[in-house]
Design an enzyme around this catalytic site. Structure first.
Site, PDB file in Angstrom:
ATOM      1  CE1 TYR A 142       1.632 -35.179  19.099  1.00  0.00           C
ATOM      2  CE2 TYR A 142      -0.169 -36.974  17.617  1.00  0.00           C
ATOM      3  CZ  TYR A 142      -0.192 -35.853  19.036  1.00  0.00           C
ATOM      4  OH  TYR A 142      -1.227 -35.166  18.415  1.00  0.00           O
ATOM      5  CG  ASP A 237       0.839 -44.413  20.938  1.00  0.00           C
ATOM      6  OD1 ASP A 237       0.788 -45.197  20.305  1.00  0.00           O
ATOM      7  OD2 ASP A 237       1.350 -43.662  21.078  1.00  0.00           O
ATOM      8  CE  LYS A 265      -2.500 -42.371  13.341  1.00  0.00           C
ATOM      9  NZ  LYS A 265      -3.058 -41.283  12.645  1.00  0.00           N
TER      10      LYS A 265
HETATM   11  N1  HOZ Z   1      -1.383 -35.984  14.285  1.00  0.00           N
HETATM   12  C1  HOZ Z   1      -1.428 -36.205  13.356  1.00  0.00           C
HETATM   13  C2  HOZ Z   1      -0.340 -37.497  12.179  1.00  0.00           C
HETATM   14  N2  HOZ Z   1       0.519 -37.893  12.914  1.00  0.00           N
HETATM   15  C3  HOZ Z   1      -1.905 -36.339  12.097  1.00  0.00           C
HETATM   16  C4  HOZ Z   1      -3.773 -36.660  11.931  1.00  0.00           C
HETATM   17  C5  HOZ Z   1      -4.366 -35.157  10.943  1.00  0.00           C
HETATM   18  O1  HOZ Z   1      -3.888 -34.151  10.798  1.00  0.00           O
HETATM   19  O2  HOZ Z   1      -5.395 -36.146  10.823  1.00  0.00           O
END
Ligand code: HOZ
Length: 417
Positions: A142, A237, A265
């Protein structure tokens, strides 16, 4: 009715699924989400006064635990000077220097506001630099929710069984070629056929959005070599792995240097901040030096940059943090193993998989028993422990998870059947 239930009811009329990001809706674990009031250290407190040991850590940023006093103090101080200027500040230079100190391959970079934006921009730069249009990504990885990167993606798409997002034009999607993670042959086949047209291979060096799936030995080195052979760029990434596996991220941990990298992050210390960058000759394509366009009113926002600086400074000044995190996490991993569950772990990044099939890629992950996972999630939450509400997200351990908290966690895991 609890306050969380009441809020969720209202929210469902106001936001799709009642949330601002899909996995937060708890759909995969058959319950309504709790609404957070505040967080401190390793704990989250919901609006009904429940306390949870938090192993989601805001999906990665919280390596120091929640509301670290130094970070909060610096942010409070800088807020008084104004929240956004849309003009350069000294702090942006300081953060860029700190990033470069930790990750030497970031010869030149841009600060942006989210991981999605960082990867989307890095891919555009790769296309601009090489003059090629195709990209290769891996099934189950992802890279945020930009159009070209949503094909067979992990995270919320995997959780929600959405193989390919609607709304992405087919003519655009055709430029994204899909390979299997940890499968060199699948990459070779694509490169043999399309190599001269491939702008970049983009990869999570440790896949962490289909659960945590580390690279097989030599896989990242192989990607480095095959991209070089065809004149394509390699993008790591590191939105999740950056500053988490080591100060220098997965590229330091595995000793493989990509052409471009993306961070999010931890680099923002809990604020909306991300970065992309890499080789100077490539990044010189970006406007106003070159013709690849990318911009943002809130890019390099002074408050977010301050949270990033304080967080990185703490990590740089306390390098033993990484071995401490490794020790804490290994105790939790051991507890899962002792009850016969399959785990994958690199440092403080970990997953438990409800399948007997050894996990190396998306196909293996897709054999997981998601009903058993939901049962496990609910058991943990009912015992005061919050893990990600999806089989396909990661578990994050922070410095704030002290021995007592780890012991309690081990104890709860040991009694799961
Ligand atoms: N796509 C995020 C985790 N891989 C989730 C982010 C969120 O819901 O804060």
């Amino acid at each position: 009715m609890s306050k969380s239930e009441e809020l969720f009811k209202k929210a469902q009329n106001l936001m799709p699924g009642g949330v601002n990001s899909p996995v937060r809706a708890f759909n995969a674990v058959n319950r309504h989400p709790f609404f957070v009031d505040r967080a401190q250290g390793a704990y989250l407190y919901d609006v009904d006064g429940n306390q949870y040991i938090d192993y989601v850590c805001s999906w990665g940023p919280g390596i120091l635990g929640h509301a670290h006093p130094k970070v909060i103090e610096a942010v409070q101080k800088v807020c008084a000077k104004g929240l956004t200027f849309g003009a350069p500040t000294e702090k942006e230079v300081i953060l860029a220097e700190l990033i470069q100190k930790c990750v030497p391959s970031m010869e030149m970079m841009r600060l942006v506001s989210s991981g999605t934006e960082a990867v989307m921009s890095a891919v555009r730069v790769a296309r601009g630099f090489t003059g090629r249009e195709k990209i290769i990504k891996f099934v189950g990885c992802y890279h945020g929710h930009s159009d070209g990167l949503l094909m067979k993606a992990g995270s919320g798409l995997l959780t929600g069984s959405i193989p390919n997002s609607s709304g992405v034009p087919k003519d655009y999607a055709k430029y994204t070629l899909l390979a299997n993670y940890n499968d060199e042959d699948s990459v070779k086949q694509l490169m043999d056929q399309y190599g001269e047209d491939v702008a970049c291979i983009v990869v999570e060096p440790v896949a962490a959005n289909m659960g945590v799936v580390p690279p097989k030995e030599g896989f990242l080195k192989f990607l480095r070599e095959i991209t070089k052979k065809y004149g394509s760029l390699l993008i790591f990434d590191e939105v999740i792995t950056g500053f988490r596996l080591a100060l220098g991220g997965a590229q330091e941990y595995y000793g493989v240097v990509p052409d471009l990298s993306t961070f999010g992050k931890i680099v923002g210390g809990g604020m909306p901040l991300a970065a992309y960058g890499g080789r100077k000759d490539i990044m010189s394509c970006v406007a106003p030096v070159g013709n690849v366009y990318q911009a943002g009113t809130l890019s390099g926002n002074p408050v977010a940059v301050t949270a990033g600086i304080e967080t990185l400074k703490i990590l740089i000044d306390n390098k033993e943090i990484y071995s401490e995190l490794d020790k804490k996490s290994s105790k939790i991993e051991e507890a899962y193993k002792n009850i016969g569950l399959q785990t994958k772990r690199i440092g403080s990044l970990m997953s438990v998989f409800f399948t007997n099939k050894p996990v190396f890629n998306y196909n293996d992950v897709s054999t997981c028993d998601i009903n058993k996972f939901a049962q496990y999630f609910n058991y943990m939450l009912e015992n005061g422990i919050y893990v990600a509400p999806s089989q396909f997200e990661s578990m994050f351990v922070s410095l704030a998870h002290c021995d007592k908290i780890i012991e309690k966690t081990v104890d709860v895991i040991s009694n799961f059947r």
